[in-house]
Design an enzyme around this catalytic site. Structure first.
Site, short mmCIF file in Angstrom:
data_model
loop_
_atom_site.label_atom_id
_atom_site.label_comp_id
_atom_site.label_asym_id
_atom_site.label_seq_id
_atom_site.Cartn_x
_atom_site.Cartn_y
_atom_site.Cartn_z
N ASN A 114 33.21 27.01 -33.03
CA ASN A 114 33.97 26.97 -31.71
C ASN A 114 35.44 26.95 -32.04
OD1 ASN A 114 32.11 27.01 -29.89
ND2 ASN A 114 31.44 25.01 -30.58
N GLY A 139 37.61 23.93 -31.58
CA GLY A 139 38.26 22.40 -32.13
C GLY A 139 38.85 22.35 -33.28
N ASP A 140 38.18 22.77 -34.38
CA ASP A 140 39.01 22.60 -35.77
C ASP A 140 40.32 23.22 -35.95
OD1 ASP A 140 36.18 21.80 -37.12
OD2 ASP A 140 35.69 23.61 -35.73
N TYR A 195 30.44 23.73 -22.73
CA TYR A 195 29.59 24.53 -23.57
C TYR A 195 28.46 25.03 -22.30
CZ TYR A 195 31.56 22.14 -27.36
OH TYR A 195 32.40 21.65 -28.37
N GLN A 206 47.55 26.89 -26.00
CA GLN A 206 47.59 25.32 -25.97
C GLN A 206 48.58 24.94 -24.91
OE1 GLN A 206 47.86 23.96 -29.85
NE2 GLN A 206 45.45 24.03 -30.16
N ARG A 243 35.53 19.70 -23.12
CA ARG A 243 34.62 19.83 -24.26
C ARG A 243 35.15 19.56 -25.49
NH1 ARG A 243 33.37 26.33 -25.08
NH2 ARG A 243 34.67 26.37 -26.88
N GLY A 244 34.56 18.96 -26.59
CA GLY A 244 35.01 18.99 -27.84
C GLY A 244 36.12 17.96 -28.13
N GLU A 245 36.78 17.87 -29.03
CA GLU A 245 37.79 16.93 -29.54
C GLU A 245 39.20 17.21 -28.83
OE1 GLU A 245 39.83 15.33 -33.57
OE2 GLU A 245 37.60 15.44 -33.56
N ASP A 246 39.50 18.27 -29.17
CA ASP A 246 40.89 18.56 -28.79
C ASP A 246 41.31 18.51 -27.21
OD1 ASP A 246 44.00 19.55 -29.17
OD2 ASP A 246 43.25 21.32 -27.94
#
Length: 399
Positions: free
Chosen positions: A29, A31-32, A217, A279, A295-298
């Protein structure tokens, strides 16, 4: 062309900027690369020079237009393969700090090149870089125990050097959360006029109804939530991000229509499909909506800073580790019981004890209790040092 609008501020007025190497290997995805880019851009806005080495920087084309072309002052985006090219690495200025994003391993060729340079420059007093292993965000108890722990390098050309674990987190005993210097100020100035202008500029025909953003997701609770909004009583417009969220809505739609029992043409829910957002635009989206589904971290962190009620669709893992991670997050923020049930239902996880026999109350998501809780969480987290400030202070001590 400059795309950085905030005024750069250095750590000390008289201190020279540091050179940072940030490494990112994209696992899944967005996030990284999303988190690593925000980190790099934040460092650059404070006067530092950053090289971002990524094996797939293509999402930056829409996340941060111009980044890959070198149009963001202070940040250079480089291909991971170049870090394995000893001749290329040798002609770069050495970095003060190395950051392994999400625990990725720096290419051995890059380490060997730098070690060789240091050996040849031993008489010049050049220091080894402060080596940071930046981990995933979690509220689990091990984060405070492991944050800032040293990890000696036992072999290879960097034998004898030391890495340090660095854990972002939600408490003062961790590395904090990414929070740009003007983020909260911008959020505080986001008024009705800016909201209307932003929605209009993105083709959203807003008629004053409740706005909910969807970035997810494939959440288990999506059909039930859609059915709830279809029934009303309030008019709701769902702003759907492209990709998996849009496909999830399409897959859940017929089930939701049937579950709602609402005749065709009488639904209180309208959909608007958004294009891919930068962003900065994504932050504006979260500020503009009454409820955010992320969703995710960011996007979790950005939803916290938006200060609006939200649900987090945590990335599901085969070993069930996401359940512990979600529960730790809910415990850390002391999420009210009703909201905990919604988080569990949205993620398809076991409901809290005592909630199994009670119908899911989706209306609680946009109730005053949820708005007050989101406001409290933002105040609580804003009282802590942000990740870049804490990271710079940490590096200062380790140099």
């Amino acid at each position: 062309m400059s795309l950085v609008t905030s005024t750069p501020t250095s750590r000390h007025d008289s201190a020279p900027p540091w050179q940072w190497d940030v490494f990112c290997r994209v696992i899944d995805n967005f996030g990284d690369i999303g988190v690593c880019w925000r980190l790099c851009a934040d460092l650059a806005s404070r006067g530092h020079h950053v090289r971002l080495w990524a094996d797939d920087s293509s999402p930056l084309t829409w996340m941060a237009p111009g980044a890959r072309e070198g149009l963001w002052p202070g940040v250079q985006v480089l291909d991971w393969a170049q870090s394995q090219d000893a001749a290329f690495v040798a002609q770069l200025p050495p970095a003060t700090v190395w950051i392994e994003g999400f625990g990725c391993d720096i290419a051995p060729e890059f380490i060997a090149s730098h070690a060789s340079y240091l050996s040849a420059s031993a008489s010049e007093g050049i220091k080894t870089p402060v080596w940071i292993n930046l981990e995933y965000l979690s509220a689990e108890s091990y984060v405070e125990r492991c944050h800032a722990l040293p990890s000696p390098v036992m072999q290879g050309p960097a034998k004898g050097w030391t890495k340090h674990f660095y854990y972002p987190g939600f408490t003062a005993g961790t590395g904090g959360l990414l929070r740009e210097s003007k983020l909260l100020e911008t959020a505080a100035q986001w008024d009705h006029t800016k909201r209307s202008d932003w929605l209009r500029s993105h083709g959203v025909t807003w008629q004053g109804e409740r706005l909910i953003s969807l970035f997810c997701y494939e959440p288990e609770g999506l059909s039930a939530a859609l059915a709830h909004w279809m029934r009303g009583p309030e008019q709701t417009q769902l702003l759907v991000t492209p990709g998996r969220a849009a496909r999830a809505v399409q897959a859940a739609w017929s089930t939701a229509v049937e579950a709602s029992g609402v005749p065709e043409g009488e639904s209180k829910l309208r959909l608007h499909h958004l294009p891919a957002l930068t962003q900065a635009e994504f932050d504006d989206l979260l500020r503009s909506c009454d409820v955010n589904l992320v969703r995710g971290e960011d996007s979790l962190v950005r939803a916290l800073w938006a200060g609006k009620p939200f649900l987090w669709h945590i990335y599901p893992q085969d070993d069930g580790a996401h359940l512990d991670k979600l529960n730790a997050f809910l415990d850390c923020l002391q999420v009210p019981a009703g909201l905990r049930t919604l988080f569990a239902a949205w993620n398809g996880l076991p409901l809290p004890s005592g909630a199994e026999s009670t119908p899911i109350d989706w209306a609680l998501l946009h109730a005053e209790e949820s708005r007050m809780a989101a406001h409290r969480w933002r105040l609580q987290l804003a009282a802590q040092e942000d990740l870049v400030t804490a990271l710079v202070n940490f590096v200062e001590k380790k140099r």
